[in-house]
Design an enzyme around this catalytic site. Structure first.
Site, PDB file in Angstrom:
ATOM      1  N   LYS A 177      -8.806   2.219  59.718  1.00 22.92           N
ATOM      2  CA  LYS A 177     -10.020   1.971  59.178  1.00 22.92           C
ATOM      3  C   LYS A 177     -10.231   0.670  58.437  1.00 22.92           C
ATOM      4  O   LYS A 177      -9.501   0.814  57.513  1.00 22.92           O
ATOM      5  CB  LYS A 177     -10.629   3.288  58.684  1.00 22.92           C
ATOM      6  N   THR A 209     -21.383   7.976  50.571  1.00 28.14           N
ATOM      7  CA  THR A 209     -20.248   7.926  51.300  1.00 28.14           C
ATOM      8  C   THR A 209     -19.153   8.932  51.223  1.00 28.14           C
ATOM      9  O   THR A 209     -17.957   8.826  51.679  1.00 28.14           O
ATOM     10  CB  THR A 209     -19.589   6.374  51.311  1.00 28.14           C
ATOM     11  N   GLY A 211     -16.998  11.828  51.588  1.00 24.73           N
ATOM     12  CA  GLY A 211     -16.323  12.431  52.617  1.00 24.73           C
ATOM     13  C   GLY A 211     -16.364  11.813  54.143  1.00 24.73           C
ATOM     14  O   GLY A 211     -16.205  12.412  55.170  1.00 24.73           O
ATOM     15  N   THR A 212     -16.482  10.375  53.965  1.00 27.03           N
ATOM     16  CA  THR A 212     -16.694   9.900  55.394  1.00 27.03           C
ATOM     17  C   THR A 212     -15.196   9.943  56.156  1.00 27.03           C
ATOM     18  O   THR A 212     -15.381   9.983  57.229  1.00 27.03           O
ATOM     19  CB  THR A 212     -16.846   8.265  55.147  1.00 27.03           C
ATOM     20  N   GLY A 213     -14.100   9.823  55.644  1.00 28.40           N
ATOM     21  CA  GLY A 213     -12.910   9.973  56.251  1.00 28.40           C
ATOM     22  C   GLY A 213     -12.524  11.396  56.629  1.00 28.40           C
ATOM     23  O   GLY A 213     -12.530  11.427  58.002  1.00 28.40           O
ATOM     24  N   CYS A 214     -13.229  12.390  55.874  1.00 30.75           N
ATOM     25  CA  CYS A 214     -12.851  13.769  56.423  1.00 30.75           C
ATOM     26  C   CYS A 214     -13.780  13.985  57.684  1.00 30.75           C
ATOM     27  O   CYS A 214     -13.513  14.483  58.706  1.00 30.75           O
ATOM     28  CB  CYS A 214     -13.194  14.875  55.550  1.00 30.75           C
TER      29      CYS A 214
END
Length: 267
Positions: A177, A209, A211-214
């Protein structure tokens, strides 16, 4: 597989609901998957940071996995926070036994606030034990650098190289990412056995933003059983996250980095 995919999140909690298993369950539900969870850590966390972590004993995590998966096989698995080497090895052992078709690993090491979530001595266990057992890993640039023992990528060319080197560690596919790079467009690099491809999305101007990865990794897990390949699932998951970010400012949650809007298409 049934018409409704059954998707398991193996991760820690977030009381604010923006990240961790709470975000994963919201994402699964928004994308039409039936969500299940195995908790690996109880985290005292909100939009402003992490104040404490209570890790679940590895033996109990293994018991959760055995109890669940002997009754309800998972069509796909998303793995998030694993706080120590014993937990990592317990999850790896379960993958060997139950052999889910699709496994997505979000190698959670550092929170957006800068809080360290994975001790340095557990990184080797993640690299050597878990990476060869998963189908896709979704590191950001600092996490990829940590796994490789290198400096974070500073360009798209660097990202292509690091994504391929992560595949060489054993992961079958890598989604690196690129949100930490500057620019109006966020470009991720997807590395597969066929090569690398760049996947672009507009950079949404918001501070919400959390929790974007989760959310991205759980969206990929929810969507993969209904796509022919990883690229299609990743593209669909990125489109979902982009709209969740676009709608995030309407939620007004917390005093820090608020969550994305998982149910933007439903509410």
């Amino acid at each position: 597989m049934s018409a409704v995919p059954k998707v398991l999140s193996i991760a820690g909690t977030d009381p604010s609901g923006g990240a961790g298993i709470q975000a994963d369950l919201k994402t699964f539900s928004a994308l039409g998957a039936y969500g299940m969870t195995v908790v690996t850590a109880l985290v005292a966390q909100t939009t402003t940071g992490v104040t404490g972590i209570h890790e679940v004993p590895a033996e109990f995590a293994a018991q959760q996995l055995d109890t669940l998966l002997t009754d309800v096989p998972a069509d796909a698995v998303k793995i998030g926070m694993l706080g120590n080497a014993a937990l990592i090895k317990a999850v790896a052992a379960a993958l060997d036994i139950y052999k889910p078709a699709y496994v997505v690993l979000d190698p959670v090491m550092v929170a957006k606030s800068g809080d360290r979530l994975l001790p340095a001595d557990a990184v080797a266990a993640l690299r050597e034990t878990l990476l060869p057992r998963v189908d896709l890993i979704t590191p950001n640039l600092p996490e990829a650098a940590d796994l490789l023992g290198e400096e974070p990528a500073a360009s798209l060319a660097d990202m292509h190289g690091q994504a391929q080197r992560l595949r060489a560690l054993g992961a079958r596919q890598v989604l690196l990412k690129g949100g930490h790079l500057d620019g109006d467009t966020c470009v991720d690099v997807l590395a597969t056995p066929d090569g690398t491809v760049e996947l672009s999305a507009p950079r949404i101007e918001t501070t919400n933003t959390h929790g974007t990865g989760c959310t991205l990794s759980s969206a990929i897990a929810a969507l993969r059983p209904r796509h022919d390949g990883w690229e299609g699932a990743v593209r669909a998951a990125k489109a979902y996250l982009t709209e969740a970010l676009r709608a995030a400012d309407s939620l007004h949650v917390g005093h820090g980095h608020g969550p994305v809007h998982h149910f933007h298409a439903i509410w």
